[in-house]
Motif scaffolding. Structure first.
Motif, PDB file in Angstrom:
ATOM      1  N   SER A  52       0.810  -1.223   0.000  1.00 14.69           N
ATOM      2  CA  SER A  52       0.000   0.000   0.000  1.00 14.69           C
ATOM      3  C   SER A  52       0.839   1.266   0.000  1.00 14.69           C
ATOM      4  CB  SER A  52      -0.932   0.006   1.224  1.00 14.69           C
ATOM      5  OG  SER A  52      -0.174   0.042   2.434  1.00 14.69           O
ATOM      6  N   PHE A  53       2.175   1.129  -0.050  1.00 13.23           N
ATOM      7  CA  PHE A  53       3.034   2.297  -0.202  1.00 13.23           C
ATOM      8  C   PHE A  53       4.324   1.857  -0.883  1.00 13.23           C
ATOM      9  CE2 PHE A  53       4.465   0.450   3.703  1.00 13.23           C
ATOM     10  CZ  PHE A  53       5.755   0.890   3.957  1.00 13.23           C
ATOM     11  N   THR A  54       5.130   2.825  -1.290  1.00 13.31           N
ATOM     12  CA  THR A  54       6.241   2.582  -2.205  1.00 13.31           C
ATOM     13  C   THR A  54       7.226   1.538  -1.713  1.00 13.31           C
ATOM     14  OG1 THR A  54       6.065   4.830  -3.071  1.00 13.31           O
ATOM     15  CG2 THR A  54       8.163   3.699  -3.413  1.00 13.31           C
ATOM     16  N   TYR A  55       7.703   1.669  -0.496  1.00 10.73           N
ATOM     17  CA  TYR A  55       8.758   0.780  -0.019  1.00 10.73           C
ATOM     18  C   TYR A  55       8.291  -0.677   0.009  1.00 10.73           C
ATOM     19  CZ  TYR A  55      12.655  -0.941   2.800  1.00 10.73           C
ATOM     20  OH  TYR A  55      13.751  -1.633   3.256  1.00 10.73           O
ATOM     21  N   ALA A  56       7.141  -0.915   0.608  1.00 15.00           N
ATOM     22  CA  ALA A  56       6.631  -2.279   0.716  1.00 15.00           C
ATOM     23  C   ALA A  56       6.350  -2.881  -0.658  1.00 15.00           C
ATOM     24  CB  ALA A  56       5.358  -2.288   1.564  1.00 15.00           C
ATOM     25  N   SER A  57       5.744  -2.087  -1.526  1.00 13.75           N
ATOM     26  CA  SER A  57       5.370  -2.597  -2.840  1.00 13.75           C
ATOM     27  C   SER A  57       6.599  -2.926  -3.676  1.00 13.75           C
ATOM     28  CB  SER A  57       4.487  -1.578  -3.559  1.00 13.75           C
ATOM     29  OG  SER A  57       3.940  -2.142  -4.732  1.00 13.75           O
ATOM     30  N   HIS A  58       7.613  -2.079  -3.650  1.00 14.13           N
ATOM     31  CA  HIS A  58       8.812  -2.350  -4.451  1.00 14.13           C
ATOM     32  C   HIS A  58       9.629  -3.510  -3.887  1.00 14.13           C
ATOM     33  CE1 HIS A  58       7.863   1.478  -6.407  1.00 14.13           C
ATOM     34  NE2 HIS A  58       8.652   1.066  -7.368  1.00 14.13           N
ATOM     35  N   GLN A  59       9.670  -3.655  -2.578  1.00 16.49           N
ATOM     36  CA  GLN A  59      10.332  -4.830  -2.016  1.00 16.49           C
ATOM     37  C   GLN A  59       9.673  -6.103  -2.548  1.00 16.49           C
ATOM     38  OE1 GLN A  59      12.987  -5.380  -0.424  1.00 16.49           O
ATOM     39  NE2 GLN A  59      13.487  -3.823   1.083  1.00 16.49           N
ATOM     40  N   ALA A  60       8.345  -6.104  -2.617  1.00 19.45           N
ATOM     41  CA  ALA A  60       7.632  -7.272  -3.131  1.00 19.45           C
ATOM     42  C   ALA A  60       7.883  -7.464  -4.622  1.00 19.45           C
ATOM     43  CB  ALA A  60       6.134  -7.121  -2.861  1.00 19.45           C
ATOM     44  N   MET A  61       7.817  -6.388  -5.409  1.00 17.41           N
ATOM     45  CA  MET A  61       8.021  -6.508  -6.847  1.00 17.41           C
ATOM     46  C   MET A  61       9.434  -6.970  -7.174  1.00 17.41           C
ATOM     47  SD  MET A  61       5.775  -3.548  -8.721  1.00 17.41           S
ATOM     48  CE  MET A  61       6.179  -2.137  -7.698  1.00 17.41           C
ATOM     49  N   PHE A  62      10.415  -6.470  -6.428  1.00 23.01           N
ATOM     50  CA  PHE A  62      11.790  -6.890  -6.674  1.00 23.01           C
ATOM     51  C   PHE A  62      12.031  -8.327  -6.222  1.00 23.01           C
ATOM     52  CE2 PHE A  62      13.373  -2.215  -6.445  1.00 23.01           C
ATOM     53  CZ  PHE A  62      12.957  -2.013  -7.748  1.00 23.01           C
ATOM     54  N   ALA A  63      11.095  -8.898  -5.474  1.00 23.21           N
ATOM     55  CA  ALA A  63      11.146 -10.320  -5.142  1.00 23.21           C
ATOM     56  C   ALA A  63      10.367 -11.164  -6.150  1.00 23.21           C
ATOM     57  CB  ALA A  63      10.601 -10.555  -3.731  1.00 23.21           C
ATOM     58  N   GLY A  64       9.783 -10.514  -7.162  1.00 27.55           N
ATOM     59  CA  GLY A  64       9.051 -11.228  -8.195  1.00 27.55           C
ATOM     60  C   GLY A  64       7.546 -11.151  -8.068  1.00 27.55           C
ATOM     61  N   PHE A  65       7.053 -10.446  -7.056  1.00 29.20           N
ATOM     62  CA  PHE A  65       5.609 -10.355  -6.835  1.00 29.20           C
ATOM     63  C   PHE A  65       5.061  -9.068  -7.440  1.00 29.20           C
ATOM     64  CE2 PHE A  65       7.311 -13.027  -3.468  1.00 29.20           C
ATOM     65  CZ  PHE A  65       6.483 -14.146  -3.550  1.00 29.20           C
ATOM     66  N   LEU A  66       4.871  -9.072  -8.747  1.00 23.91           N
ATOM     67  CA  LEU A  66       4.276  -7.935  -9.437  1.00 23.91           C
ATOM     68  C   LEU A  66       2.798  -7.825  -9.058  1.00 23.91           C
ATOM     69  CD1 LEU A  66       5.901  -8.558 -12.921  1.00 23.91           C
ATOM     70  CD2 LEU A  66       6.482  -6.715 -11.333  1.00 23.91           C
ATOM     71  N   PRO A  67       2.142  -6.700  -9.359  1.00 22.03           N
ATOM     72  CA  PRO A  67       0.706  -6.610  -9.086  1.00 22.03           C
ATOM     73  C   PRO A  67      -0.053  -7.813  -9.643  1.00 22.03           C
ATOM     74  CG  PRO A  67       1.549  -4.467  -9.711  1.00 22.03           C
ATOM     75  CD  PRO A  67       2.684  -5.437  -9.903  1.00 22.03           C
ATOM     76  N   THR A  68      -1.004  -8.305  -8.867  1.00 22.61           N
ATOM     77  CA  THR A  68      -1.723  -9.544  -9.170  1.00 22.61           C
ATOM     78  C   THR A  68      -3.026  -9.251  -9.905  1.00 22.61           C
ATOM     79  OG1 THR A  68      -0.844 -10.467  -7.113  1.00 22.61           O
ATOM     80  CG2 THR A  68      -2.693 -11.631  -8.137  1.00 22.61           C
ATOM     81  N   PRO A  69      -3.341  -9.995 -10.988  1.00 18.71           N
ATOM     82  CA  PRO A  69      -4.614  -9.780 -11.678  1.00 18.71           C
ATOM     83  C   PRO A  69      -5.789  -9.793 -10.713  1.00 18.71           C
ATOM     84  CG  PRO A  69      -3.239 -11.264 -12.950  1.00 18.71           C
ATOM     85  CD  PRO A  69      -2.525 -11.035 -11.647  1.00 18.71           C
ATOM     86  N   ALA A  70      -6.729  -8.872 -10.933  1.00 19.98           N
ATOM     87  CA  ALA A  70      -7.877  -8.705 -10.027  1.00 19.98           C
ATOM     88  C   ALA A  70      -8.971  -9.708 -10.365  1.00 19.98           C
ATOM     89  CB  ALA A  70      -8.398  -7.277 -10.100  1.00 19.98           C
TER      90      ALA A  70
END
Length: 269
Positions: A52-70
């Motif tokens: 829900s904010f930049t740091y958390a989201s980018h840590q997840a994306m850089f681990a391979g967890f891109l935004p998930t289809p809704a």
């Protein structure tokens, strides 16, 4: 992605704080001509942010967890760390053995470059150094930051330099965190004032500003070979929706984000 990694260059653009509804409305209204020509079907895909904010989201994306289809999953991922029992790692997923995608791509022979935007990429302190520190090369200047009305233009100019200085045979993973949608964004709407502050309208004007310049970034990224490109938001933000303002909170305007991936062919507009 197993056939893409090692063959194509890679570009990841996060349009920091961009709301899905604003992005979808502008694309449908024809107000994003440079982005829309690359969006599959001219439309953004609706997805859920991993944070829900930049740091958390980018840590997840850089681990391979891109935004998930809704929609109901599981949804196979493009990239994933080797992890026993993962239900979203598929036969075509690029699997890496390092702690994060950035170092995984470096191990695969990529030059990894970050062009930062918001404060979590400014390298001015320990926290602002974590995300850019994952990359072999990182760039941030005050002209790239949230307070600059020309932030994206400055970032694009740096990206052009980065690409031009690379040896032809060197594969590139370029990451650009675009701060223009983040507050303050009032200065992107003609006639808006600091006193009136930010709104959905100024947020939309900021996205139109990005669209005016993103063609140069696409051209640079695909100037040497085909480039697999991901454009998405890391999270949205609330402008008084149901009484909520800002992000780092669990409102629909924050969790729902636009997403697209596509190939940029060399020489394509």
């Amino acid at each position: 992605m197993r056939g893409v990694v090692g063959h194509d260059d890679l570009l990841l653009i996060t349009l920091d704080t961009l709301r899905y509804d604003v992005a979808a409305e502008l694309a449908e209204a024809g107000r994003l001509p440079n982005l829309a020509r690359h969006l599959p079907g001219g439309r953004w895909e609706k997805r859920h942010a991993p944070g829900s904010f930049t740091y958390a989201s980018h840590q997840a994306m850089f681990a391979g967890f891109l935004p998930t289809p809704a929609s109901a999953g599981p949804h196979p991922r493009l990239f994933a760390a080797r992890f026993e029992g993962s239900e979203s790692t598929a036969a075509r997923t690029f699997v890496f053995d390092t702690p994060d995608l950035v170092s995984g791509l470096a191990d695969a022979g990529y030059r990894t470059v970050c062009i930062g935007g918001v404060g979590f990429f400014n390298k001015r302190g320990a926290l602002g150094s974590v995300l850019p520190g994952m990359f072999q090369e990182s760039h941030w200047e005050p002209e790239f930051g949230v307070a600059s009305p020309t932030s994206f233009e400055s970032q694009v100019a740096r990206a052009e330099r980065v690409v031009a200085e690379l040896p032809t045979g060197q594969r590139l993973f370029l990451f650009v965190n675009v701060p223009s949608l983040h507050q303050p964004n009032w200065f992107h709407l003609p006639g808006a004032t600091r006193a009136a502050g930010d709104s959905r309208r100024t947020h939309a004007a900021a996205l139109e500003y990005v669209d005016r310049h993103i063609g140069r970034l696409f051209a640079a990224a695909s100037s040497r070979r085909r480039c697999f490109t991901i454009v998405c938001s890391d999270h949205g933000t609330a402008y008084g929706d149901d009484g909520w303002t800002g992000h780092r909170l669990g409102h629909e305007s924050v969790w729902t984000v636009p997403y697209a991936h596509f190939f940029l062919e060399p020489g394509a507009p």
